[in-house]
Motif scaffolding. Structure first.
Motif, short mmCIF file in Angstrom:
data_model
loop_
_atom_site.label_atom_id
_atom_site.label_comp_id
_atom_site.label_asym_id
_atom_site.label_seq_id
_atom_site.Cartn_x
_atom_site.Cartn_y
_atom_site.Cartn_z
N PRO A 1 2.21 13.19 8.48
CA PRO A 1 2.22 14.10 9.63
C PRO A 1 1.11 13.74 10.62
CG PRO A 1 1.19 15.17 7.77
CD PRO A 1 1.66 13.82 7.27
N ILE A 2 1.37 12.77 11.48
CA ILE A 2 0.29 12.19 12.29
C ILE A 2 -0.30 13.18 13.29
CG2 ILE A 2 1.12 9.84 12.01
CD1 ILE A 2 2.35 10.01 14.77
N ALA A 3 0.46 14.18 13.72
CA ALA A 3 -0.08 15.13 14.69
C ALA A 3 -1.16 16.01 14.06
CB ALA A 3 1.04 16.01 15.25
N ASN A 4 -1.20 16.04 12.72
CA ASN A 4 -2.20 16.84 12.01
C ASN A 4 -3.12 15.95 11.17
OD1 ASN A 4 -3.43 19.31 11.37
ND2 ASN A 4 -2.20 19.57 9.52
N THR A 5 -3.27 14.68 11.60
CA THR A 5 -4.07 13.72 10.85
C THR A 5 -5.18 13.17 11.72
OG1 THR A 5 -2.20 13.08 9.44
CG2 THR A 5 -4.00 11.49 9.65
N THR A 6 -6.37 13.04 11.16
CA THR A 6 -7.51 12.50 11.90
C THR A 6 -7.73 11.02 11.62
OG1 THR A 6 -9.04 13.16 10.14
CG2 THR A 6 -8.71 14.72 11.93
N VAL A 7 -7.67 10.63 10.34
CA VAL A 7 -8.04 9.28 9.93
C VAL A 7 -7.07 8.77 8.87
CG1 VAL A 7 -9.83 7.85 8.84
CG2 VAL A 7 -10.49 9.71 10.39
N ILE A 8 -6.72 7.48 8.96
CA ILE A 8 -5.97 6.80 7.90
C ILE A 8 -6.80 5.61 7.44
CG2 ILE A 8 -3.91 5.47 7.32
CD1 ILE A 8 -2.32 7.16 9.24
N LEU A 9 -7.11 5.56 6.14
CA LEU A 9 -7.82 4.45 5.54
C LEU A 9 -6.81 3.60 4.76
CD1 LEU A 9 -10.92 6.40 4.19
CD2 LEU A 9 -10.95 4.71 6.03
N LEU A 10 -6.74 2.31 5.08
CA LEU A 10 -5.79 1.41 4.44
C LEU A 10 -6.53 0.55 3.42
CD1 LEU A 10 -3.75 0.34 7.60
CD2 LEU A 10 -3.18 2.10 5.93
N GLY A 11 -6.22 0.76 2.15
CA GLY A 11 -6.91 0.07 1.08
C GLY A 11 -6.20 -1.17 0.59
N THR A 12 -6.37 -1.47 -0.67
CA THR A 12 -5.85 -2.70 -1.28
C THR A 12 -4.34 -2.78 -1.17
OG1 THR A 12 -7.67 -2.58 -2.87
CG2 THR A 12 -5.85 -4.07 -3.39
N GLY A 13 -3.84 -3.96 -0.78
CA GLY A 13 -2.41 -4.21 -0.78
C GLY A 13 -1.62 -3.46 0.27
N THR A 14 -2.24 -3.18 1.43
CA THR A 14 -1.54 -2.44 2.48
C THR A 14 -1.26 -3.33 3.69
OG1 THR A 14 -3.68 -1.68 3.34
CG2 THR A 14 -2.48 -0.18 1.89
N SER A 15 -0.27 -2.94 4.46
CA SER A 15 0.02 -3.59 5.73
C SER A 15 0.54 -2.52 6.68
CB SER A 15 1.06 -4.71 5.57
OG SER A 15 2.30 -4.16 5.14
N ILE A 16 0.49 -2.82 7.97
CA ILE A 16 0.93 -1.86 8.97
C ILE A 16 1.61 -2.60 10.11
CG2 ILE A 16 -1.29 -1.85 10.21
CD1 ILE A 16 -0.84 1.21 10.62
N THR A 17 2.65 -2.01 10.67
CA THR A 17 3.40 -2.67 11.73
C THR A 17 2.83 -2.32 13.10
OG1 THR A 17 4.99 -0.86 11.99
CG2 THR A 17 5.49 -2.53 10.31
N GLN A 18 3.18 -3.15 14.08
CA GLN A 18 2.74 -2.90 15.44
C GLN A 18 3.30 -1.59 15.96
OE1 GLN A 18 4.68 -4.73 18.69
NE2 GLN A 18 2.78 -5.32 19.72
N ALA A 19 4.58 -1.32 15.65
CA ALA A 19 5.20 -0.08 16.12
C ALA A 19 4.49 1.14 15.55
CB ALA A 19 6.68 -0.07 15.72
N ALA A 20 4.05 1.04 14.30
CA ALA A 20 3.32 2.15 13.69
C ALA A 20 1.98 2.36 14.38
CB ALA A 20 3.10 1.89 12.20
N MET A 21 1.27 1.27 14.68
CA MET A 21 -0.02 1.38 15.37
C MET A 21 0.15 2.00 16.74
SD MET A 21 -2.66 0.65 13.60
CE MET A 21 -3.72 0.84 15.02
#
Length: 323
Positions: free
Chosen positions: A52-72
């Motif tokens: 729920p990104i509208a109610n989120t302040t921070v996301i920490l990405l740990g071991t074995g994670t990836s993120i897409t450009q669209a998500a960013m």
């Protein structure tokens, strides 16, 4: 039917009121049907979990994670800070620095950074700001420990003579500090007393604070502190104040103001629960959940915002409350 949300819709909940900090590992973060989800893969099935990104302040990405450009792109629209880190949320992959992938926005308020810079170059005023932070730090500890029944059940009580004397002594010593070095020395002595008290109340035994220590108490202190750094970084980003303009920690460290702001809440919440959870031999995930729950319960993010805003406007024209 797909619903298109604008950036303003995603920022309806003020950062100071948001409830969530996420630590993710072994997953892929992506945008799916206009939402941010993370994908976990198993031998039998793949599962999507909504953030729920509208109610989120921070996301920490740990071991074995990836993120897409669209998500960013969508996370940036919602004003969510993203940080890559090691396992268990520590360390951030910038060594001793505090580094975040910040949403780019030129529409944040300017009154706070202008107010901050109006006093920051004056050493005497900068010292007064540091002292004000330390006084509020003590008061927050007194407030949290005084009303948290779970902490009191674990024998952490601000009415204990040992804590009352430690707080009283430190609060008397703060105004006497002639410079930041003296204040840091007094702060270190105060924190050492808190460690000793926490170790005794949790039956932990002898304790020495070591950043690289591998015992659970030190590990949990590191993990909890990094969660606090995430809240502090979010506070400063929203208010538009660069992390390098510290009032207490080393001015040559680019993320030092993050440490200053995080110190407001670390003693009250992270420190006692690190020892309690270490003595219980809980998992990293359980400890993080306790910290995040207590951050929300005691409105830690709200407190950070209020203190930084008060400090930044102390020497500037008063402005409207915009965050």
């Amino acid at each position: 039917m797909k619903q298109n949300l604008t950036s303003s819709d995603l920022k309806t909940i003020l950062h100071s009121k948001r409830a969530n900090v996420f630590y993710l590992e072994k997953c892929r973060v992506m945008q799916k049907n206009g939402r941010i989800v993370y994908l976990t893969e198993t031998e039998k099935e793949n599962l999507y979990w909504n953030i729920p990104i509208a109610n989120t302040t921070v996301i920490l990405l740990g071991t074995g994670t990836s993120i897409t450009q669209a998500a960013m792109r969508l996370l940036a629209s919602a004003g969510v800070l993203v940080g890559f880190c090691g396992g268990g949320s520590t360390p951030l992959f910038a060594g001793s620095e505090i580094e975040w992938l910040n949403p780019q926005s030129e529409y944040r308020p300017t009154v706070y950074v202008q107010g901050w810079l109006s006093f920051w170059f004056d050493e005497a005023k900068r010292l007064e700001a540091a002292k004000a932070f330390q006084q509020e730090r003590c008061q927050f500890l007194r407030t949290v420990w005084g009303k948290d029944r779970e902490l009191q059940d674990e024998l952490f009580d601000c009415d204990d003579l040992e804590i009352k004397q430690a707080l009283k002594t430190y609060e008397k010593e703060i105004p006497k500090a002639g410079n930041v070095t003296e204040l840091l020395t007094k702060e270190a002595a105060f924190t050492k007393k808190l460690y000793k008290y926490a170790a005794k109340q949790s039956d932990w035994g002898e304790f020495t604070r070591r950043q690289q220590g591998d015992d659970k108490a030190n590990v949990f202190l590191n993990h909890g502190n990094y969660l606090a750094y995430g809240l502090a970084a979010c506070t400063l980003w929203v208010l538009g104040i660069p992390h390098g303009f510290a009032v207490m920690h080393g001015k040559t460290r680019r993320g030092a103001l993050v440490f200053d702001v995080a110190d407001l809440i670390k003693d009250a919440i992270v420190l006692p629960w690190a020892f309690i959870c270490a003595e219980r031999n809980t998992t990293d995930q359980e400890f993080r959940q306790v910290c995040l729950q207590k951050f929300t319960e005691h409105k830690a993010l709200d407190f950070m915002f209020s203190q930084v805003k008060e400090c930044s406007t102390m020497f500037a024209r008063s402005g409207g409350d915009v965050v």
